[in-house]
Design a protein around this motif. Structure first.
Motif, mmCIF file in Angstrom:
data_model
loop_
_atom_site.group_PDB
_atom_site.id
_atom_site.type_symbol
_atom_site.label_atom_id
_atom_site.label_comp_id
_atom_site.label_asym_id
_atom_site.label_seq_id
_atom_site.Cartn_x
_atom_site.Cartn_y
_atom_site.Cartn_z
ATOM 1 N N UNK A 161 0.804 -1.309 -0.148
ATOM 2 C CA UNK A 161 -0.135 -0.418 0.044
ATOM 3 C C UNK A 161 0.992 1.751 -0.423
ATOM 4 N N UNK A 162 2.094 1.252 0.514
ATOM 5 C CA UNK A 162 3.250 2.371 0.696
ATOM 6 C C UNK A 162 1.986 3.854 0.997
ATOM 7 N N UNK A 163 2.196 3.008 2.576
ATOM 8 C CA UNK A 163 1.417 4.441 3.427
ATOM 9 C C UNK A 163 2.095 5.209 3.712
ATOM 10 N N UNK A 164 1.790 6.459 3.925
ATOM 11 C CA UNK A 164 2.048 7.878 4.416
ATOM 12 C C UNK A 164 1.191 7.822 5.994
ATOM 13 N N UNK A 165 2.544 7.719 6.194
ATOM 14 C CA UNK A 165 2.016 7.911 8.258
ATOM 15 C C UNK A 165 2.547 9.069 8.679
ATOM 16 N N UNK A 166 1.937 9.540 9.662
ATOM 17 C CA UNK A 166 2.073 11.040 10.338
ATOM 18 C C UNK A 166 2.315 10.162 11.829
ATOM 19 N N UNK A 167 3.794 10.419 12.734
ATOM 20 C CA UNK A 167 4.311 10.122 14.032
ATOM 21 C C UNK A 167 4.354 11.087 14.624
ATOM 22 N N UNK A 168 3.562 10.767 16.007
ATOM 23 C CA UNK A 168 4.240 12.357 17.372
ATOM 24 C C UNK A 168 3.744 11.092 18.136
ATOM 25 N N UNK A 169 5.387 11.378 18.197
ATOM 26 C CA UNK A 169 5.830 10.311 19.546
ATOM 27 C C UNK A 169 6.017 11.628 20.759
ATOM 28 N N UNK A 170 5.461 12.718 20.624
ATOM 29 C CA UNK A 170 5.612 13.599 21.753
ATOM 30 C C UNK A 170 7.218 14.112 22.170
ATOM 31 N N UNK A 171 8.085 13.713 21.565
ATOM 32 C CA UNK A 171 9.775 14.140 22.205
ATOM 33 C C UNK A 171 9.979 12.612 23.617
ATOM 34 N N UNK A 172 8.581 12.118 23.386
ATOM 35 C CA UNK A 172 9.213 11.380 24.807
ATOM 36 C C UNK A 172 9.546 9.277 24.277
ATOM 37 N N UNK A 173 9.306 8.632 24.802
ATOM 38 C CA UNK A 173 10.230 7.338 25.107
ATOM 39 C C UNK A 173 9.849 6.761 23.265
ATOM 40 N N UNK A 174 9.045 7.148 22.589
ATOM 41 C CA UNK A 174 8.568 5.845 21.670
ATOM 42 C C UNK A 174 9.817 7.469 19.660
ATOM 43 N N UNK A 175 10.452 7.890 20.373
ATOM 44 C CA UNK A 175 10.265 9.082 19.518
ATOM 45 C C UNK A 175 11.297 8.673 18.792
ATOM 46 N N UNK A 176 12.130 7.383 18.507
ATOM 47 C CA UNK A 176 13.045 6.987 18.019
ATOM 48 C C UNK A 176 12.348 5.978 17.428
ATOM 49 N N UNK A 177 12.400 4.322 17.745
ATOM 50 C CA UNK A 177 11.663 3.613 18.009
ATOM 51 C C UNK A 177 10.867 3.592 16.873
ATOM 52 N N UNK A 178 9.328 4.740 17.109
ATOM 53 C CA UNK A 178 8.461 4.271 16.248
ATOM 54 C C UNK A 178 8.352 4.752 15.051
ATOM 55 N N UNK A 179 9.433 5.652 14.177
ATOM 56 C CA UNK A 179 9.897 5.941 13.045
ATOM 57 C C UNK A 179 10.493 4.826 12.335
#
Length: 444
Positions: A161-179
Motif C-alpha cells: 500500500x506504500x503507506x504515508x503515516x505521521x508519527x507524533x511521539x511527543x518527544x517521549x520514549x517512542x521518539x526514535x523507535x516508532x518512526x
C-alpha cells in the motif's frame, strides 16, 4: 501503598526519589540475577535509572541498560532474556512526575510480586561482597524488537500500500523507535515531536485536545493516517486521513472488529470502563466479552486465562496474545497500518461503530483520602442502578451506566459515564459529580 494500577508513580523528589529507586533495584536484584533497565525521556529519569541500577548491583545483580526506549521494548527484552526489568516512566503524567514500572519475563509484575518488593523496600538492603558486586552493561534490542513486531502483522499488505503515516511521539520514549518501525515496514514517515527528546511540546496524554496540530498536519501532509504515542509508548492513538482523532472507545471497537476478522477466536477482554459501542461491536460479530478491573495487568491476565483473541482498555492500552503479555503500543500502532492496508481508510473503518454520549472526568483530592471518599460515596443512596464493585462503583441502568473509581495513577477520583441521550448523560454527570465534590470537600 507503594504501587498503583501502573507501578510506582508520583512527584519526583517527594513521592518518587533516588533513594526509593535504589531500594526497588535492590529488592529486584540478588546474586546471580539479571535486571534490565529502560527509561523515558524525562529530565529526572537518568537520576532514577542510575539509582535503581546501583541498588541492583549492590545486591549482586547484573544490570543491562537499554537507555531510552518505550515500555514495550523493555517488556520484550525481559521476555527474551527471561528476567526482570524496570521501566523509569510516569507515562502521560506531567514532567514533574516520574515512576517505576516493573516487569518479569515480558509481563507486568503481579500483585504478589509487587507486595514482595514493598516488603523488601522497608527492610535492610542486600549487600553483596565487594568482589561479588554486580556490573552494568548496555545492549540494543531495538532491531530484533522491530523484526518481532513486523512478523506479527500482514507486512506484505502493508508494504504494497506504500503507506504515508505521521508519527507524533511527543518527544517521549517512542521518539526514535516508532518512526524506524514504520520505515522498516515500508512506510513513508512524517515525523512530528520526534527530534527533541525530553522537550514536551504537547501534553503527553494523546487525545483530541492535545493533538490538534498533528491532526491538521495529517491532512496537510496528505498522510493516510497518523499515530500519536503517550509518554512511555505503551499506548498509540490513531488519527484518520481527514484529521479526526479516533475517539478511544471507537478505536477499541475498530480493533475488536478487526481482530474478529483476523481470528476465529471470539473471546475478547476489556475493563469496567469500556463503552456500549465496544460491547455492541463484539456481540454483533458473535463474540463474547470478559470484564476486568482497570489496568493492563488485569487485562493481560484475563487474556491468558480465557485464551482470548485480544484485550483492550478504553485508555488505549491493548494486549495481543501473540506478543509479549503487556500493553503493546508499538504493535498497536503497526496494527493500524494492517487495518488500513486490509480495510481501507480509517474513517471508513470507524463509520460502522455506533457512538453514544460519553463523559470522562476526574476530581482532584488528596491521595491518602481516596479510599475514605470512595467508602462514603458507596454509602449514599443518591445513585441508582445495578451496582457492580469489580473495580470502584459501577451503576448500570436501562439507557446507560456510571463508574466512579479512585485513580490508580493520580491523586483523583475518576468519573466515567455513558448514556444513549445527551440529556440523560448530563443528569448522571451532574448528580454523581456533585456527590463526589461534596465528599471530597468533607474529607478535606
Amino acid at each position: 501503598m507503594l504501587f498503583g494500577t501502573s507501578g510506582i508513580r508520583g512527584l519526583y523528589g517527594k513521592e518518587v526519589t533516588a533513594k526509593l529507586a535504589a531500594k526497588v533495584g535492590n529488592a529486584m536484584g540478588g546474586a546471580g540475577r539479571k535486571v534490565i533497565l529502560c527509561s523515558d525521556t524525562r529530565q529526572t529519569s537518568p537520576i532514577l535509572a542510575g539509582a535503581l541500577a546501583a541498588g541492583a548491583m549492590q545486591s549482586g545483580a547484573e544490570v543491562i541498560d537499554l537507555g531510552v526506549g518505550p515500555t514495550p521494548l523493555l517488556a520484550y527484552a525481559t521476555f527474551v532474556e527471561k528476567c526482570d526489568g524496570a521501566m523509569i516512566t510516569a507515562s502521560h503524567n506531567p514532567p514533574e512526575y516520574n515512576g517505576i514500572k516493573l516487569f518479569s519475563k515480558g509481563g507486568e509484575y503481579s500483585k504478589a510480586q509487587e507486595k514482595k518488593v514493598e516488603e523488601a523496600v522497608s527492610s535492610d538492603l542486600k549487600k553483596a561482597p565487594w568482589d561479588k558486586a554486580g556490573q552494568k552493561g548496555r545492549k540494543d534490542f531495538s532491531e530484533d524488537y522491530i523484526k518481532f513486531l513486523i512478523a506479527r502483522v500482514d507486512s506484505q499488505a502493508i508494504g504494497k500500500r506504500k503507506i504515508r503515516v505521521l508519527i507524533d511521539a511527543g518527544n517521549a520514549a517512542a521518539y526514535s523507535i516508532a518512526p524506524r518501525l514504520f520505515e522498516a515496514a515500508g512506510c513513508s514517515v512524517v515525523r512530528v515531536n520526534c527530534d527533541k527528546p525530553g522537550q514536551f511540546t504537547r501534553n503527553l496524554e494523546p487525545k483530541p485536545s492535545t493533538l490538534s496540530e498533528s491532526a491538521a498536519l495529517v491532512v496537510k501532509e496528505k498522510c493516510d493516517f497518523g499515530i500519536a504515542f503517550d509518554g512511555d509508548g505503551d499506548r498509540a492513538i490513531a488519527i484518520d486521513e481527514k484529521g479526526v482523532v479516533l475517539p478511544l472507545d471507537t478505536q477499541l471497537a475498530v480493533f475488536c472488529s478487526h481482530m474478529l476478522s483476523r481470528d476465529h477466536n471470539k473471546k475478547f477482554v476489556t475493563t469496567v470502563e469500556a463503552s456500549l459501542s465496544v460491547r455492541e461491536t463484539v456481540e454483533r460479530h458473535g463474540g463474547r466479552l470478559f470484564i476486568t478491573p482497570v489496568g493492563s495487568l488485569h487485562v493481560a491476565d484475563e487474556v491468558k486465562r480465557q485464551s482470548a483473541a485480544f484485550g483492550g482498555e478504553p485508555c488505549g492500552e491493548y494486549v495481543f496474545p501473540f506478543a509479549t503479555p503487556c500493553a503493546e503500543g508499538l504493535l498497536s500502532a503497526i496494527m493500524v497500518a494492517e487495518i488500513f492496508a486490509q480495510r481501507g481508510p480509517l474513517s471508513g473503518a470507524s463509520r460502522g461503530i455506533k457512538a453514544h454520549h460519553m463523559a470522562r472526568t476526574k476530581y482532584k483530592c488528596r491521595a491518602d483520602m481516596k479510599g475514605e471518599i470512595m467508602r462514603k460515596i458507596s454509602e449514599k443512596p443518591q445513585l441508582e442502578g445495578r451496582l457492580s464493585t469489580v473495580d470502584g462503583l459501577r451503576y448500570d441502568f436501562e439507557d446507560g451506566w456510571l463508574l466512579i473509581r479512585p485513580s490508580g495513577t493520580e491523586p483523583a477520583i475518576r468519573l466515567t459515564a455513558e448514556a444513549k441521550s445527551e440529556k440523560k448523560l448530563s443528569e448522571i454527570v451532574q448528580r454523581a459529580g456533585n456527590l463526589i465534590m461534596k465528599e471530597i470537600e468533607s474529607a478535606h
